[in-house]
Design an enzyme around this catalytic site. Structure first.
Site, PDB file in Angstrom:
ATOM      1  CD  GLU A   1      45.158  70.871  22.251  1.00 45.71           C
ATOM      2  OE1 GLU A   1      44.215  70.751  21.673  1.00 45.71           O
ATOM      3  OE2 GLU A   1      46.182  70.472  21.872  1.00 45.71           O
TER       4      GLU A   1
ATOM      5  CB  SER B   1      56.521  21.384  67.234  1.00 43.41           C
ATOM      6  OG  SER B   1      56.479  20.213  67.336  1.00 43.41           O
TER       7      SER B   1
END
Lengths: 751, 146
Positions: free
Chosen positions: A175, A460
């Site tokens: 780069e 229940s």
């Protein structure tokens, strides 16, 4: 000419321009100083699952382990793993090179292990290289979710000293070769790029230095204007003047864009390593470093996940440069050239555990503002087992789809747009750790979390708390036992709303029944009779003690679960059963940690004794009867064969179907119904129990048989099945029953 | 005459002995039937205290690491290790005791009494451990009133 120089006005303009220019530079300098030194990025917070422990004796299967590894990004190799993130499996032998991981209190460095899975159990766990035996290690937690700011950048800060020199050199060589010699802007580089672009008739090379690229990403926008270019150049020069090259490149590596994963961008070198190689930046090979350096120019072109050929060409070019500049040896170069590029991981069943994440976020919001969660890079360690979570989600969806296909009412409702819903939570009852959390069928269409937000009647599933009150000598005197006879005959009770006549599910009355029989078959009338005998106030006290903090009133219908509770509250209440009378509060978050390792929050489990272990043991044996031959027996038909206890629940007009059940080590609660309360025609046994059983079957695969822990006060006494009295051969049928010593019957049955 | 009377006397004697024997047998049988309720006890799944066992266990390994951290005054690290030990083996009593100690050092004393109660429950068969827990409870009471 001299005239101009002698002109005062000219010098005023020059002075003004100089002041403006200096002001402009000072302004740029101020921007740089305020952001660059703080190195401020909005780092997303990350939510992690729990770890998976590897130790001799751990139960797992080959398929389960492979799924876990693939979901953690491990790649399967045809030979022994050479670097972190790889594994090799042949028959029952696994070789795994563990990833590095930063645990809340430990920086774990991955190493290779080898072990076998025999009879669904890990054996012979050793270090692959040294062959030394290993007592315990972990598969790291899975990243479940990240909390981003609006930029949706996935980024983890990494210091320069953690980045291998190979990568730094590779990036500089490709780069910005003159990085160490220029002053932020490289005129030679610009001229060279200009020349190349003119000669080739198109843009083939950029003239931007690394410093300029960093400035563009860190401070400026990507728009192509002259002003932006000028700002970029001056800022690069200022930065180069003010800061060292090392500081510049550190920011560069944390700022650079490496591609896109869905809607989130992969930013910074650490995230890029995780995305492309499932590893930490410090573990990069030469080939990988070169490939990453190559991507920077144009991630849309050079990503190996997009274009393998171009990615390889560019990687090879960089490798050549590395070798030519003596960064790597010739051998390393040759070896790196042969290394394959990464492929996207095998498709595994992904889960974001969305309801769980919402549940976590709500808890976090109590202590942390949303802005902190989006910017401070917090790491949130949770209790979730992602493998269990995936099983739970899959089971909920498959079970609901099956019900909606096979049952006419549900099918009709679905056709009219009414979707059946389901929820499931699994806990480790002795710590309260939430292991699986499914708050609904489809988060995308409905974010309402049934587990923590829906107030439903428990039906229940509440009964065990009434029975517990009855059989606990600390609460009821004279105490009831599993063999006590209850009356299941027509009953009329005066209530505020008029005369109430409870009925049984099968619309029959069963006369005199033993307490065990009443619970196993879930007889409503006998339960109401029992509640009246012991006193409703006592049952209310038990329920509140167990954590059901609703405004409970001592109405007779209370024992049939005619009040409202969230599934999460009910699950918490049930922890007292497998936990021998102690309660554990559900815990989802264990630690919240800052990037530098400070603990911001911790939720530590605690356990509080609420009920007598003796009475709880009897309850466990009673509820074991529910799954062995009571209303929960269908669990066996779904292939779940481990010792377990539980209770079904169905509310009036079949609005809610429940099953809360547990082994000594896992508690799970399942619910099905409509969010809008329509009837489903599903009972607890047909609607929720299969979901529970299918889930439990999968998560307990390979686990060893374990019974509930008894106390020395428990005796097993033979009784007469019909009368509940001591058995004599002249009586009906013998049954061995559990009693707290001293409460067993003393009278013999009579023919 | 005497011989005949003697014979009759013998017969009565035999009858009496027979009746007594019979009644004795019947009553003893009946008593036996009432007393002998065949009571059993379920196995108590008490784990042995791992400290006394030679074999390695992952929970014990974590405990050892935690104790080392505690000695080095790295209390947070120690707490994490003890929690991990309990997560792996929730019935491992010593881990609860040591977790209580770590939290005591961290000044998180609010609920540690429950951890000690849990440790007591799990280690009830070891007098050494019970004494150790009791000592710590006394210290806790002395220093904090809990």
């Amino acid at each position: 000419m001299f005239k101009v120089l002698k002109n005062k006005f000219f010098w005023y303009i020059i002075l003004l321009l100089t002041i403006a220019f200096v002001g402009y530079l000072m302004y740029l300098n101020h921007i740089i100083g305020s952001r660059f030194e703080a190195k401020r990025w909005n780092l997303p917070s990350r939510i992690y699952s729990d770890t998976f422990a590897l130790y001799p004796g751990q139960t797992t299967t080959i398929a389960e382990l492979k799924t876990r590894l693939k979901n953690l990004g491990y790649r399967e190799k045809s030979q022994s793993p050479e670097e972190p993130g790889q594994f090799h499996q042949q028959d029952e032998t696994f070789e795994i090179f563990l990833h590095n991981f930063d645990y809340p209190h430990e920086n774990f460095i991955g190493f290779p292990v080898i072990f076998q899975i025999q009879n669904k159990t890990i054996t012979n766990l050793r270090h692959l290289t040294t062959q030394e035996s290993v007592t315990l290690t972990h598969l790291e937690p899975e990243l479940i979710a990240s909390i981003y700011d609006d930029s949706m950048e996935n980024r983890t800060f990494v210091a320069l000293n953690h980045i291998p020199r190979m990568l730094t050199e590779a990036v500089i060589l490709i780069e910005d070769e003159r990085f160490y010699t220029h002053h932020g802007v490289d005129p030679i580089g610009i001229l060279r790029a200009l020349f190349k672009n003119i000669t080739s008739g198109r843009v083939v090379q950029g003239g931007s230095t690394l410093t300029q690229q960093m400035v563009k990403n860190f401070f400026l926008t990507h728009e192509k204007t002259l002003l932006r270019k000028i700002n970029e150049a001056f800022m690069a020069i200022i930065i180069d003047f003010r800061y060292s090259k090392e500081e510049v490149i550190e920011v560069y590596f944390n700022e650079i864009y490496f591609g896109q994963q869905g809607t989130t961008s992969i930013t910074g070198v650490q995230e890029a390593c995780r995305y492309y190689f499932s590893k930490d930046v410090s573990q990069l090979t030469a080939s990988e470093a070169a490939m990453l350096a190559g991507i920077i120019k144009a991630p849309g072109i050079y990503s190996p996940f997009i274009n393998t050929t171009k990615a390889k060409e560019r990687r090879d070019l960089i490798l050549k440069k590395l070798e030519a500049n003596h960064v790597i040896t010739k051998q390393t170069y040759q070896r790196a050239l042969k290394q394959r590029l990464p492929r996207k991981g095998a498709k595994t069943q992904k889960s974001r555990a969305p309801y769980f994440i919402d549940f976590i976020r709500k808890q976090l919001k109590e202590n942390f503002p949303a802005s902190i969660l989006k910017s401070e890079g917090l790491r949130i360690f949770t209790t979730l087992d992602m493998h269990w979570q995936r099983i739970a989600e899959k089971t909920v969806n498959e079970h609901l789809a099956k019900l909606e296909q096979g049952r006419p009412l549900l099918k009709k409702n679905k056709a009219q747009g009414l979707e059946l819903e389901g929820a499931l939570i699994a806990l480790q009852p002795k710590t309260g750790f939430i292991r699986a959390y499914v708050g609904g069928k489809n988060y995308n269409s409905n974010q309402f979390d049934i587990l923590s937000q829906a107030k439903r009647q428990p039906g229940s599933t509440f009964k065990p708390f009434a029975y517990l009150t009855a059989i606990d000598p600390e609460q009821t005197n004279p105490v009831f036992t599993a063999a006590s006879i209850l009356v299941d005959e027509p009953l009329k009770m005066k209530t505020g709303a008029g005369l109430w006549k409870p009925n049984n599910y099968d619309k029959k009355f069963h006369g005199y029944v033993r307490l065990r029989e009443s619970l196993e078959k879930s007889y409503n009338v006998a339960t109401v009779w029992l509640a009246e005998e012991i006193g409703l106030e006592k049952i209310v006290a038990t329920a509140k003690k167990a954590g059901m903090n609703e405004d409970l009133k001592p109405f007779p219908s209370l024992v049939l679960g005619a009040f409202e509770v969230t599934p999460l509250e009910l699950a918490q209440a049930y922890t007292v059963f497998p936990n021998n009378g102690q309660q554990s509060k559900p815990i989802a978050i264990r630690r919240v940690i800052t990037p530098d390792g400070q603990i911001l929050e911790k939720k530590s489990f605690n356990t509080k004794k609420l009920f007598s272990h003796d009475a709880i043991y009897i309850m466990n044996k009673l509820m074991q009867g529910v799954t062995d031959h009571g209303t929960g027996v269908a669990a066996r038909a779904y292939g779940f064969d481990k010792l377990a206890a539980g209770k079904t629940g169905t509310t009036s007009e079949y609005r809610d179907a429940w099953f809360a059940g547990y082994t000594p080590d896992i508690l799970a609660l399942a619910w099905t119904g409509y969010k809008t309360n329509e009837t489903t025609n599903l009972s607890g046994a047909s609607g929720a129990l299969p979901l529970w059983a299918l889930f439990m079957k999968k998560v307990t695969e390979g686990k060893q048989y374990r019974d509930f822990t008894a106390t020395e006060n428990i005796v097993i006494v033979p009784i007469d099945k019909k009368t509940g009295l001591l058995y004599h051969r002249s009586c009906s049928e013998r049954l061995d029953e559990y009693f707290i010593e001293g409460t067993q019957p003393t009278e013999y049955c009579h023919k | 005459m005497d011989a005949r009377r003697e014979h009759e006397f013998m017969k009565i004697n035999k009858l009496i002995i027979f009746v007594i024997a019979c009644s004795l047998i019947t009553t003893s049988c009946a008593t036996m039937g009432k007393k002998a309720v065949p009571t059993k006890r379920p196995p108590i799944y008490d784990k042995p205290v791992i400290d006394s066992v030679e074999t390695q266990s992952p929970a014990k390994e974590l405990l050892k690491e935690g104790i080392t951290h505690l000695k080095e005054k790295a209390h947070q690290k120690a707490e994490w290790k003890f929690e991990e030990a309990i997560k792996l083996d929730p019935d491992y009593g010593p881990a609860y005791y040591w977790l209580a100690r770590a939290r005591y050092r961290l000044n998180q004393i609010k609920d540690i009494i429950y951890l000690l109660e849990k440790a007591e429950l799990l280690l009830k068969n070891s007098t050494t451990w019970i004494e150790r827990i009791q000592k710590f409870k006394d210290l806790l009471y002395e220093k904090t009133g809990y």
